[in-house]
Design a protein around this motif. Structure first.
Motif, PDB file in Angstrom:
ATOM      1  N   LEU A 104      41.149  49.041   9.315  1.00 42.63           N
ATOM      2  CA  LEU A 104      41.044  49.679   8.338  1.00 42.63           C
ATOM      3  C   LEU A 104      41.922  50.993   8.105  1.00 42.63           C
ATOM      4  O   LEU A 104      42.386  51.363   6.926  1.00 42.63           O
ATOM      5  CB  LEU A 104      39.606  50.054   8.214  1.00 42.63           C
ATOM      6  CG  LEU A 104      38.515  49.013   7.878  1.00 42.63           C
ATOM      7  CD1 LEU A 104      37.083  49.511   7.694  1.00 42.63           C
ATOM      8  CD2 LEU A 104      38.835  48.286   6.593  1.00 42.63           C
ATOM      9  N   VAL A 105      42.066  51.469   9.048  1.00 43.80           N
ATOM     10  CA  VAL A 105      43.326  52.553   8.852  1.00 43.80           C
ATOM     11  C   VAL A 105      44.219  52.478  10.127  1.00 43.80           C
ATOM     12  O   VAL A 105      44.088  51.878  11.165  1.00 43.80           O
ATOM     13  CB  VAL A 105      42.713  53.950   9.163  1.00 43.80           C
ATOM     14  CG1 VAL A 105      41.945  54.626   7.899  1.00 43.80           C
ATOM     15  CG2 VAL A 105      41.553  53.897  10.179  1.00 43.80           C
ATOM     16  N   ARG A 106      45.659  52.848   9.895  1.00 42.60           N
ATOM     17  CA  ARG A 106      46.687  52.937  10.786  1.00 42.60           C
ATOM     18  C   ARG A 106      47.181  54.132  11.111  1.00 42.60           C
ATOM     19  O   ARG A 106      48.349  54.334  10.562  1.00 42.60           O
ATOM     20  CB  ARG A 106      47.494  51.847  10.459  1.00 42.60           C
ATOM     21  CG  ARG A 106      46.895  50.543  10.058  1.00 42.60           C
ATOM     22  CD  ARG A 106      47.980  49.348   9.880  1.00 42.60           C
ATOM     23  NE  ARG A 106      47.578  48.150   9.575  1.00 42.60           N
ATOM     24  CZ  ARG A 106      46.911  47.333  10.364  1.00 42.60           C
ATOM     25  NH1 ARG A 106      46.743  47.581  11.746  1.00 42.60           N
ATOM     26  NH2 ARG A 106      46.304  46.123  10.030  1.00 42.60           N
ATOM     27  N   PRO A 107      46.590  55.184  11.774  1.00 41.40           N
ATOM     28  CA  PRO A 107      47.132  56.627  11.963  1.00 41.40           C
ATOM     29  C   PRO A 107      48.356  56.361  12.725  1.00 41.40           C
ATOM     30  O   PRO A 107      48.523  55.494  13.396  1.00 41.40           O
ATOM     31  CB  PRO A 107      45.973  57.143  12.753  1.00 41.40           C
ATOM     32  CG  PRO A 107      45.112  56.329  13.211  1.00 41.40           C
ATOM     33  CD  PRO A 107      45.289  54.926  12.362  1.00 41.40           C
ATOM     34  N   GLY A 148      50.015  60.511  22.518  1.00 42.74           N
ATOM     35  CA  GLY A 148      49.123  59.583  22.598  1.00 42.74           C
ATOM     36  C   GLY A 148      47.990  59.755  21.687  1.00 42.74           C
ATOM     37  O   GLY A 148      47.461  58.913  21.575  1.00 42.74           O
ATOM     38  N   TYR A 149      47.902  61.118  21.030  1.00 43.30           N
ATOM     39  CA  TYR A 149      46.827  61.413  20.300  1.00 43.30           C
ATOM     40  C   TYR A 149      47.197  60.603  18.973  1.00 43.30           C
ATOM     41  O   TYR A 149      48.191  60.544  18.367  1.00 43.30           O
ATOM     42  CB  TYR A 149      46.834  62.939  20.237  1.00 43.30           C
ATOM     43  CG  TYR A 149      46.125  63.455  21.173  1.00 43.30           C
ATOM     44  CD1 TYR A 149      45.821  63.074  22.494  1.00 43.30           C
ATOM     45  CD2 TYR A 149      45.890  65.041  20.927  1.00 43.30           C
ATOM     46  CE1 TYR A 149      45.477  63.777  23.530  1.00 43.30           C
ATOM     47  CE2 TYR A 149      45.067  65.831  21.819  1.00 43.30           C
ATOM     48  CZ  TYR A 149      44.996  64.993  23.226  1.00 43.30           C
ATOM     49  OH  TYR A 149      44.518  65.791  24.373  1.00 43.30           O
ATOM     50  N   ARG A 150      46.094  60.465  18.231  1.00 43.29           N
ATOM     51  CA  ARG A 150      46.173  59.816  16.894  1.00 43.29           C
ATOM     52  C   ARG A 150      46.706  60.866  15.863  1.00 43.29           C
ATOM     53  O   ARG A 150      46.042  61.961  16.074  1.00 43.29           O
ATOM     54  CB  ARG A 150      45.039  59.135  16.385  1.00 43.29           C
ATOM     55  CG  ARG A 150      44.594  57.845  17.122  1.00 43.29           C
ATOM     56  CD  ARG A 150      43.145  57.499  16.468  1.00 43.29           C
ATOM     57  NE  ARG A 150      42.746  56.545  17.308  1.00 43.29           N
ATOM     58  CZ  ARG A 150      42.317  56.171  18.687  1.00 43.29           C
ATOM     59  NH1 ARG A 150      42.413  57.160  19.271  1.00 43.29           N
ATOM     60  NH2 ARG A 150      41.935  54.976  19.076  1.00 43.29           N
ATOM     61  N   ASP A 189      45.357  59.004   5.151  1.00 37.41           N
ATOM     62  CA  ASP A 189      44.658  58.419   6.202  1.00 37.41           C
ATOM     63  C   ASP A 189      43.184  59.052   5.874  1.00 37.41           C
ATOM     64  O   ASP A 189      41.931  58.175   5.811  1.00 37.41           O
ATOM     65  CB  ASP A 189      44.936  58.446   7.569  1.00 37.41           C
ATOM     66  CG  ASP A 189      46.165  57.912   8.080  1.00 37.41           C
ATOM     67  OD1 ASP A 189      46.315  56.727   7.368  1.00 37.41           O
ATOM     68  OD2 ASP A 189      46.988  58.424   8.749  1.00 37.41           O
ATOM     69  N   LEU A 190      43.350  60.352   5.835  1.00 39.96           N
ATOM     70  CA  LEU A 190      41.861  61.104   5.294  1.00 39.96           C
ATOM     71  C   LEU A 190      41.339  60.531   4.421  1.00 39.96           C
ATOM     72  O   LEU A 190      40.094  60.198   4.102  1.00 39.96           O
ATOM     73  CB  LEU A 190      42.291  62.496   5.565  1.00 39.96           C
ATOM     74  CG  LEU A 190      41.084  63.360   5.158  1.00 39.96           C
ATOM     75  CD1 LEU A 190      39.760  63.274   5.982  1.00 39.96           C
ATOM     76  CD2 LEU A 190      41.526  64.928   4.957  1.00 39.96           C
ATOM     77  N   HIS A 191      41.861  60.299   3.023  1.00 39.73           N
ATOM     78  CA  HIS A 191      41.321  59.673   1.826  1.00 39.73           C
ATOM     79  C   HIS A 191      40.954  58.337   2.146  1.00 39.73           C
ATOM     80  O   HIS A 191      39.858  58.441   1.590  1.00 39.73           O
ATOM     81  CB  HIS A 191      42.572  59.873   0.695  1.00 39.73           C
ATOM     82  CG  HIS A 191      43.130  61.080   0.394  1.00 39.73           C
ATOM     83  ND1 HIS A 191      44.280  61.391  -0.194  1.00 39.73           N
ATOM     84  CD2 HIS A 191      42.573  62.286   0.481  1.00 39.73           C
ATOM     85  CE1 HIS A 191      44.459  62.777  -0.482  1.00 39.73           C
ATOM     86  NE2 HIS A 191      43.293  63.355   0.147  1.00 39.73           N
ATOM     87  N   LYS A 192      41.450  57.646   2.930  1.00 39.24           N
ATOM     88  CA  LYS A 192      41.058  56.244   3.071  1.00 39.24           C
ATOM     89  C   LYS A 192      39.859  56.398   3.707  1.00 39.24           C
ATOM     90  O   LYS A 192      38.828  55.627   3.306  1.00 39.24           O
ATOM     91  CB  LYS A 192      41.960  55.427   3.796  1.00 39.24           C
ATOM     92  CG  LYS A 192      43.134  54.875   3.181  1.00 39.24           C
ATOM     93  CD  LYS A 192      43.524  53.746   4.257  1.00 39.24           C
ATOM     94  CE  LYS A 192      44.884  53.268   3.807  1.00 39.24           C
ATOM     95  NZ  LYS A 192      45.405  52.112   4.678  1.00 39.24           N
ATOM     96  N   LEU A 193      39.480  57.387   4.829  1.00 45.25           N
ATOM     97  CA  LEU A 193      38.355  57.272   5.607  1.00 45.25           C
ATOM     98  C   LEU A 193      37.287  57.757   4.905  1.00 45.25           C
ATOM     99  O   LEU A 193      36.111  57.298   4.768  1.00 45.25           O
ATOM    100  CB  LEU A 193      38.566  58.265   6.772  1.00 45.25           C
ATOM    101  CG  LEU A 193      39.479  57.608   7.766  1.00 45.25           C
ATOM    102  CD1 LEU A 193      40.087  58.577   8.898  1.00 45.25           C
ATOM    103  CD2 LEU A 193      38.667  56.319   8.773  1.00 45.25           C
TER     104      LEU A 193
END
Lengths: 130, 130
Positions: free
Chosen positions: B25-28, B34-36, B42-46
């Motif tokens: 659903l999201v692809r950060p 290695g952190y997202r 992305d924040l808006h999508k979430l």
DNA sequence: ATTGAGCTTCCAGTAACTGGAGGCCTTATC
DNA sequence: GATAAGGCCTCCAGTTACTGGAAGCTCAAT
């Protein structure tokens, strides 16, 4: 009785009956051929469970109710407590669904539903940032 | 933005955000460590997903809505169709719960809830055979 | 150097079944 | 006696939407 007959008479799928045995709600006997062999009492229990499930009781609540059902010295207050707790849960769920319904139906009403991209539903979901 | 900040700003648990990435659903982005690494989009999508979920849309419906949200050439009719279908499901659920509620509240009212075993609730569940 | 917090992945569990594979058992028919 | 159909068996996996926890890396501050 084999499982097929019990299934038909209780209205529960055979799969479900096997599952109920797995989790210890019923304990049918076994015939020599390995088939489950149900007594009338097992059938009654299963019908009881089916009815309790249609009233929305969780499996664990059903387990409790079944225990009370089989306990001649129960107090009806115990049964009532379980039922009232469930009733309260149902009320919460209904209230939540009504909230959703209200919000959603307003949005649906506000959306023209035509071939243009402009859409109040998406606008709401996006936090008005659109 | 790291996941902690996104979690706070979107109101979604970090676990849920990772899950949403899992199911696409999201692809950060990813930082070197290695952190997202989340962008504003992305924040808006979430946030969009969180809101849609509180309205009771299934994940698959959310996926569809998100697609429409991001598709500038969508037709609002498509959105409305999804929303109306969901509204219909909600109505069905409310009706079912109301049926349960009605039956159960009658039974609860009829039960004295004292120290005696006699209980209309169990009598009903047992099919009156009691 | 060492905490502690924050991040990572992966595995398992939740509720209540449901579907399907592979394989006996039973009954009827040829 | 062979075979086919249908009922039964167990076991494994999948469903929905996460949630908890273990083991371990990273980062900021002391």
């Amino acid at each position: 009785m084999n499982i097929g007959e019990v299934s038909e008479r209780s209205g529960l799928p055979a799969k479900t009956i096997r599952y109920y045995e797995d989790i210890g709600l019923v304990r049918p006997l076994r015939s020599d051929n390995g088939y489950r062999s149900f007594r009338e009492a097992d059938l009654h229990k299963l019908a009881f469970l089916g009815r309790a499930r249609t009233l929305g009781f969780s499996i664990e609540a059903c387990r409790t109710l079944l225990g009370l059902y089989e306990d001649g010295s129960r107090e009806s207050a115990q049964v009532k407590t379980v039922a009232e707790a469930h009733l309260a849960e149902i009320d919460v769920k209904i209230a939540q669904l009504r909230d959703m319904r209200d919000t959603l139906s307003h949005l649906v009403d506000a959306c023209r539903g035509d071939d243009r991209p402009d859409c109040p539903i998406l606008r709401d979901l996006s936090g008005g940032r659109d």
